[in-house]
Motif scaffolding. Structure first.
Motif, PDB file in Angstrom:
ATOM      1  N   GLY A  23       0.836  -1.201   0.000  1.00  0.00           N
ATOM      2  CA  GLY A  23       0.000   0.000   0.000  1.00  0.00           C
ATOM      3  C   GLY A  23       0.867   1.245   0.000  1.00  0.00           C
ATOM      4  O   GLY A  23       0.491   2.284   0.552  1.00  0.00           O
ATOM      5  N   THR A  25       1.601   3.471  -2.123  1.00  0.00           N
ATOM      6  CA  THR A  25       1.216   4.708  -2.799  1.00  0.00           C
ATOM      7  C   THR A  25       0.043   5.402  -2.121  1.00  0.00           C
ATOM      8  O   THR A  25      -0.456   6.406  -2.617  1.00  0.00           O
ATOM      9  CB  THR A  25       0.865   4.445  -4.281  1.00  0.00           C
ATOM     10  N   LEU A  28      -0.744   7.119   4.008  1.00  0.00           N
ATOM     11  CA  LEU A  28       0.232   6.693   5.020  1.00  0.00           C
ATOM     12  C   LEU A  28       1.382   5.920   4.376  1.00  0.00           C
ATOM     13  O   LEU A  28       2.532   6.049   4.798  1.00  0.00           O
ATOM     14  CB  LEU A  28      -0.460   5.829   6.092  1.00  0.00           C
ATOM     15  N   ARG A  48      -0.829  -1.094  -6.534  1.00  0.00           N
ATOM     16  CA  ARG A  48      -1.501  -1.665  -7.706  1.00  0.00           C
ATOM     17  C   ARG A  48      -1.412  -0.762  -8.933  1.00  0.00           C
ATOM     18  O   ARG A  48      -1.736  -1.192 -10.030  1.00  0.00           O
ATOM     19  CB  ARG A  48      -2.953  -1.976  -7.381  1.00  0.00           C
ATOM     20  N   ARG A 206      -9.854   8.432   4.444  1.00  0.00           N
ATOM     21  CA  ARG A 206     -10.688   9.152   5.416  1.00  0.00           C
ATOM     22  C   ARG A 206     -11.733   9.993   4.698  1.00  0.00           C
ATOM     23  O   ARG A 206     -12.864  10.152   5.174  1.00  0.00           O
ATOM     24  CB  ARG A 206      -9.820  10.036   6.312  1.00  0.00           C
TER      25      ARG A 206
HETATM   26  N1  NAP Z   1      -6.896   7.726   7.071  1.00  0.00           N
HETATM   27  C1  NAP Z   1      -7.356   7.508   8.298  1.00  0.00           C
HETATM   28  O1  NAP Z   1      -7.983   8.381   8.921  1.00  0.00           O
HETATM   29  C2  NAP Z   1      -7.096   6.168   8.957  1.00  0.00           C
HETATM   30  C3  NAP Z   1      -7.525   6.011  10.294  1.00  0.00           C
HETATM   31  C4  NAP Z   1      -7.282   4.813  10.928  1.00  0.00           C
HETATM   32  C5  NAP Z   1      -6.633   3.774  10.250  1.00  0.00           C
HETATM   33  N2  NAP Z   1      -6.252   3.947   8.943  1.00  0.00           N
HETATM   34  C6  NAP Z   1      -5.568   2.813   8.293  1.00  0.00           C
HETATM   35  O2  NAP Z   1      -4.326   3.280   7.805  1.00  0.00           O
HETATM   36  C7  NAP Z   1      -3.948   2.510   6.660  1.00  0.00           C
HETATM   37  C8  NAP Z   1      -3.564   3.460   5.540  1.00  0.00           C
HETATM   38  O3  NAP Z   1      -4.729   4.171   5.139  1.00  0.00           O
HETATM   39  P1  NAP Z   1      -4.647   5.537   4.328  1.00  0.00           P
HETATM   40  O4  NAP Z   1      -5.455   6.501   5.070  1.00  0.00           O
HETATM   41  O5  NAP Z   1      -3.227   5.826   3.963  1.00  0.00           O
HETATM   42  O6  NAP Z   1      -5.470   5.115   3.020  1.00  0.00           O
HETATM   43  P2  NAP Z   1      -5.267   5.513   1.484  1.00  0.00           P
HETATM   44  O7  NAP Z   1      -4.553   6.798   1.353  1.00  0.00           O
HETATM   45  O8  NAP Z   1      -6.598   5.356   0.859  1.00  0.00           O
HETATM   46  O9  NAP Z   1      -4.266   4.364   0.984  1.00  0.00           O
HETATM   47  C9  NAP Z   1      -4.693   3.040   0.843  1.00  0.00           C
HETATM   48  C10 NAP Z   1      -3.780   2.350  -0.144  1.00  0.00           C
HETATM   49  O10 NAP Z   1      -4.251   0.999  -0.324  1.00  0.00           O
HETATM   50  C11 NAP Z   1      -4.147   0.706  -1.696  1.00  0.00           C
HETATM   51  N3  NAP Z   1      -5.050  -0.344  -2.115  1.00  0.00           N
HETATM   52  C12 NAP Z   1      -6.397  -0.371  -2.028  1.00  0.00           C
HETATM   53  N4  NAP Z   1      -6.865  -1.492  -2.585  1.00  0.00           N
HETATM   54  C13 NAP Z   1      -5.782  -2.178  -3.036  1.00  0.00           C
HETATM   55  C14 NAP Z   1      -5.616  -3.400  -3.731  1.00  0.00           C
HETATM   56  N5  NAP Z   1      -6.668  -4.152  -4.107  1.00  0.00           N
HETATM   57  N6  NAP Z   1      -4.362  -3.802  -4.038  1.00  0.00           N
HETATM   58  C15 NAP Z   1      -3.282  -3.049  -3.692  1.00  0.00           C
HETATM   59  N7  NAP Z   1      -3.385  -1.877  -3.052  1.00  0.00           N
HETATM   60  C16 NAP Z   1      -4.619  -1.452  -2.731  1.00  0.00           C
HETATM   61  C17 NAP Z   1      -4.507   2.022  -2.389  1.00  0.00           C
HETATM   62  O11 NAP Z   1      -4.065   1.926  -3.720  1.00  0.00           O
HETATM   63  P3  NAP Z   1      -4.353   3.058  -4.826  1.00  0.00           P
HETATM   64  O12 NAP Z   1      -3.309   4.098  -4.531  1.00  0.00           O
HETATM   65  O13 NAP Z   1      -4.123   2.337  -6.085  1.00  0.00           O
HETATM   66  O14 NAP Z   1      -5.754   3.506  -4.586  1.00  0.00           O
HETATM   67  C18 NAP Z   1      -3.766   3.013  -1.537  1.00  0.00           C
HETATM   68  O15 NAP Z   1      -2.440   3.130  -1.980  1.00  0.00           O
HETATM   69  C19 NAP Z   1      -5.132   1.599   6.350  1.00  0.00           C
HETATM   70  O16 NAP Z   1      -4.858   0.319   6.873  1.00  0.00           O
HETATM   71  C20 NAP Z   1      -6.295   2.224   7.108  1.00  0.00           C
HETATM   72  O17 NAP Z   1      -7.233   1.262   7.514  1.00  0.00           O
HETATM   73  C21 NAP Z   1      -6.472   5.126   8.298  1.00  0.00           C
END
Ligand code: NAP
Length: 252
Positions: A23, A25, A28, A48, A206
């Protein structure tokens, strides 16, 4: 192959370690890739979308690093695909010392009753099953490391097992259980498992939740990336088998 950035004195170091970021890209993920590189790690960046991976590669290369890229869609990847990934890391980099799971799939808040069955299955698969399959494939390399860390980002289960969080929320409850279950099975093996519970962060994920109260308190993922580095480094040892909320202290 290793990054040329020099970690600041007194900060956790990942020098000499190979870290796989699943993940890479995402919000986080990208911040963690930069922070792990600055801490001295050789990174393997799994994502991906190839153009996004290439852009991140160029940013890191400008800092003197040579990250390995691994395009893979976790939704369609089979256990054989994860075995191939582990074999490639083993043959090309010779070791693996940490896996950071920050890939996540979230479609937005929806009542379960109105959730498309395939979307429900996808959320459980990408957020829970694929993370485990990837970890399982990497275990032989991690066991050989001597001090390896598997870090799962986990959205606060107390919050996301409420109404409308659907398969994403259920997967987080599963991840929280997986951390304790795996560590209980590993015992004193040189592989530790930790759940990192980030605060609300300003990322694309988020933005899909539409939780207005979080807009005021949402953090920059760069702040949380430092905790990722800590948990992947020797400094993360006290968090073996635990869930770590941002800024929390480990149980004795
Ligand atoms: N943001 C918050 O407020 C928050 C709060 C609590 C916990 N978290 C946790 O923190 C972690 C990071 O979240 P984030 O906020 O950084 O989310 P994000 O910016 O949406 O990043 C999620 C990443 O997962 C990738 N992804 C999604 N489906 C995929 C697949 N089928 N195959 C490969 N990659 C895939 C996305 O790829 P693409 O770039 O191709 O879309 C993206 O790079 C997650 O585990 C989330 O549950 C986040």
């Amino acid at each position: 192959m290793s990054a040329m950035a020099v970690p600041e004195p007194g900060h956790p170091t990942l020098a000499g370690r190979v870290i796989l970021i699943a993940g890479a890209t995402g919000g986080l993920g990208e911040a963690a890739a930069l922070a792990c590189t600055a801490a001295g790690a050789q990174t393997v960046l799994l994502g991906r979308r190839v153009p996004r991976l290439n852009r991140l590669h160029d940013r890191l290369q400008a800092q003197g690093a040579a990250p390995a890229l691994y395009p893979l869609d976790l939704e369609g990847a089979t256990p054989d695909d994860f075995a191939d990934l582990a074999a490639r890391i083993g043959s090309e980099l010779g070791r693996l010392d940490g896996v950071l799971h920050v890939a996540a799939h979230f479609d937005g808040l929806t009542p379960l009753e109105h959730t498309d069955p395939a979307a429900f299955a996808r959320a459980l698969h990408v957020n829970l099953t694929a993370r485990w399959w990837l970890t399982q494939a990497c275990l032989p390399l991690l066991r050989a490391s001597g001090d390896a860390a598997v870090v799962f980002a986990v959205d606060d289960p107390a919050r996301v097992t409420g109404a409308y969080w659907g398969g994403y929320g259920l997967a987080q409850a599963g991840l929280a259980a997986l951390v304790g279950m795996l560590q209980a099975e590993f015992g004193d093996a040189p592989v530790r498992v930790t759940g990192l519970v980030p605060p609300p962060m300003r990322t694309p994920l988020r933005a899909k939740a539409h939780v207005e109260a979080e807009d005021r308190i949402a953090r920059d993922p760069v702040e949380v990336a430092a905790t990722c580095v800590e948990l992947l480094s020797e400094a993360g040892r006290p968090w073996r088998g635990q869930l770590r909320s941002h800024a929390a202290e480990a149980r004795a």
